[in-house]
Design an enzyme around this catalytic site. Structure first.
Site, PDB file in Angstrom:
ATOM      1  N   LYS A 100       0.854  -1.206   0.000  1.00 50.98           N
ATOM      2  CA  LYS A 100       0.000   0.000   0.000  1.00 50.98           C
ATOM      3  C   LYS A 100       0.884   1.247   0.000  1.00 50.98           C
ATOM      4  O   LYS A 100       2.059   1.192   0.316  1.00 50.98           O
ATOM      5  CB  LYS A 100      -0.905   0.005   1.236  1.00 50.98           C
ATOM      6  CG  LYS A 100      -0.137  -0.039   2.554  1.00 50.98           C
ATOM      7  CD  LYS A 100      -1.066  -0.256   3.743  1.00 50.98           C
ATOM      8  CE  LYS A 100      -0.308  -0.152   5.048  1.00 50.98           C
ATOM      9  NZ  LYS A 100      -1.108  -0.508   6.216  1.00 50.98           N
ATOM     10  N   ASP A 141      -3.259  -5.135   8.367  1.00 56.76           N
ATOM     11  CA  ASP A 141      -3.718  -4.924   6.981  1.00 56.76           C
ATOM     12  C   ASP A 141      -5.066  -5.569   6.694  1.00 56.76           C
ATOM     13  O   ASP A 141      -5.625  -5.405   5.608  1.00 56.76           O
ATOM     14  CB  ASP A 141      -2.664  -5.421   5.998  1.00 56.76           C
ATOM     15  CG  ASP A 141      -1.669  -4.313   5.670  1.00 56.76           C
ATOM     16  OD1 ASP A 141      -0.656  -4.597   5.016  1.00 56.76           O
ATOM     17  OD2 ASP A 141      -1.910  -3.153   6.099  1.00 56.76           O
TER      18      ASP A 141
HETATM   19  N1  LIG Z   1       7.463 -11.981  16.152  1.00 57.15           N
HETATM   20  C1  LIG Z   1       6.364 -12.433  15.505  1.00 57.15           C
HETATM   21  N2  LIG Z   1       6.365 -13.698  14.995  1.00 57.15           N
HETATM   22  C2  LIG Z   1       5.303 -14.161  14.324  1.00 57.15           C
HETATM   23  N3  LIG Z   1       4.188 -13.435  14.086  1.00 57.15           N
HETATM   24  C3  LIG Z   1       4.145 -12.175  14.589  1.00 57.15           C
HETATM   25  C4  LIG Z   1       5.226 -11.615  15.314  1.00 57.15           C
HETATM   26  N4  LIG Z   1       4.897 -10.340  15.684  1.00 57.15           N
HETATM   27  C5  LIG Z   1       3.652 -10.125  15.206  1.00 57.15           C
HETATM   28  N5  LIG Z   1       3.191 -11.223  14.550  1.00 57.15           N
HETATM   29  C6  LIG Z   1       1.882 -11.421  13.897  1.00 57.15           C
HETATM   30  O1  LIG Z   1       2.020 -11.258  12.486  1.00 57.15           O
HETATM   31  C7  LIG Z   1       0.748 -10.927  11.934  1.00 57.15           C
HETATM   32  C8  LIG Z   1       0.900  -9.806  10.929  1.00 57.15           C
HETATM   33  O2  LIG Z   1       1.456  -8.718  11.634  1.00 57.15           O
HETATM   34  P1  LIG Z   1       0.991  -7.206  11.276  1.00 57.15           P
HETATM   35  O3  LIG Z   1      -0.410  -7.007  11.664  1.00 57.15           O
HETATM   36  O4  LIG Z   1       2.021  -6.290  11.854  1.00 57.15           O
HETATM   37  O5  LIG Z   1       1.204  -7.202   9.706  1.00 57.15           O
HETATM   38  P2  LIG Z   1       0.190  -6.982   8.501  1.00 57.15           P
HETATM   39  O6  LIG Z   1       0.913  -7.625   7.335  1.00 57.15           O
HETATM   40  O7  LIG Z   1      -1.217  -7.395   8.768  1.00 57.15           O
HETATM   41  O8  LIG Z   1       0.176  -5.399   8.330  1.00 57.15           O
HETATM   42  C9  LIG Z   1       1.359  -4.810   7.902  1.00 57.15           C
HETATM   43  C10 LIG Z   1       1.138  -3.327   7.879  1.00 57.15           C
HETATM   44  O9  LIG Z   1       0.991  -2.866   9.209  1.00 57.15           O
HETATM   45  C11 LIG Z   1       1.819  -1.756   9.378  1.00 57.15           C
HETATM   46  O10 LIG Z   1       1.109  -0.664   8.841  1.00 57.15           O
HETATM   47  P3  LIG Z   1       0.516   0.454   9.827  1.00 57.15           P
HETATM   48  O11 LIG Z   1       1.656   1.406  10.051  1.00 57.15           O
HETATM   49  O12 LIG Z   1       0.111  -0.231  11.088  1.00 57.15           O
HETATM   50  O13 LIG Z   1      -0.655   0.996   9.067  1.00 57.15           O
HETATM   51  C12 LIG Z   1       3.004  -2.014   8.499  1.00 57.15           C
HETATM   52  O14 LIG Z   1       3.656  -0.797   8.195  1.00 57.15           O
HETATM   53  C13 LIG Z   1       2.396  -2.692   7.306  1.00 57.15           C
HETATM   54  O15 LIG Z   1       2.066  -1.742   6.300  1.00 57.15           O
HETATM   55  C14 LIG Z   1      -0.144 -10.551  13.108  1.00 57.15           C
HETATM   56  O16 LIG Z   1      -1.004 -11.640  13.357  1.00 57.15           O
HETATM   57  C15 LIG Z   1       0.828 -10.408  14.280  1.00 57.15           C
HETATM   58  O17 LIG Z   1       0.246 -10.784  15.502  1.00 57.15           O
END
Ligand SMILES: Nc1ncnc2c1ncn2[C@@H]1O[C@H](COP(=O)(O)OP(=O)(O)OC[C@H]2O[C@H](OP(=O)(O)O)[C@H](O)[C@@H]2O)[C@@H](O)[C@H]1O
Length: 168
Positions: A100, A141
């Site tokens: 994005k 996301d």
């Molecule tokens: N150490 C670890 N080991 C394994 N799994 C882990 C972990 N730590 C967290 N998780 C889990 O991994 C999943 C996806 O983790 P995220 O939600 O962050 O990623 P996503 O791909 O959905 O989103 C990305 C956007 O989020 C932000 O944008 P913003 O600024 O917030 O707008 C960024 O800049 C991107 O653009 C969730 O289940 C977390 O629990």
């Protein structure tokens, strides 16, 4: 490890090979509980989703930012939505999947899929065989897990790669 020349070509995306179905290759996708940064194999490259502004302000992206820094190097690659920027750390690559434009937006399914095709091309160009990621796209996301799972399987079908998705 591929030669530096290949690395710099991949960096500038000079190699525009279409994704290829390697003969006899088998794409393996497994999901396992564990902390990506603790349980991923030593020889594994890593991948996660970011916005094109590389804000990485929340979620697992903020841990990547803290661990691997080099935001300026990433920005200097001038990659946009649907593309992938990356860092090289010894034998490992760290892939930043740009799904994005801005941190406060949510990815479209089309952009998510396009960026995964770009990730596949890069993995093939750089000879990456082992890749670990969190449940990309399904947290902040807000993409449906089933859509993410199906898209990964579709995009990487026939790719000679072992991918592990870690979840906490
Ligand atoms: N150490 C670890 N080991 C394994 N799994 C882990 C972990 N730590 C967290 N998780 C889990 O991994 C999943 C996806 O983790 P995220 O939600 O962050 O990623 P996503 O791909 O959905 O989103 C990305 C956007 O989020 C932000 O944008 P913003 O600024 O917030 O707008 C960024 O800049 C991107 O653009 C969730 O289940 C977390 O629990």
């Amino acid at each position: 490890m591929k030669s530096n020349k290949l690395y710099s070509q991949a960096l500038s995306n000079n190699i525009k090979k279409p994704v290829t179905k390697s003969e006899g290759s088998k794409f393996n996708l497994i999901e396992r509980q564990g902390d990506l940064f603790v349980n991923a194999p030593q020889n594994s490259s890593l991948a996660h989703c970011v916005s094109a502004d590389f804000r990485m302000g929340k979620g697992i992206a903020s841990i990547f930012k803290e661990k691997f820094q080099s935001v300026e190097e990433l920005v200097s690659q001038k990659k946009g939505v649907g593309e992938v920027a990356f860092l090289r750390r010894n034998e490992q690559y760290i892939f930043y999947i740009i799904t994005k434009e801005k941190y406060f937006q949510k990815p479209t399914r089309r952009n998510f899929e396009n960026s995964l095709y770009c990730l596949r091309r890069l993995c093939e160009e750089l000879g990456v065989k082992v890749l670990s990621a969190p449940k990309i796209g399904t947290g902040l996301d807000k993409l449906p897990p089933e859509f993410v799972r199906k898209t990964i399987s579709k995009v990487f079908d026939g790719c000679d790669l072992n991918m592990t998705i870690f979840y906490l």
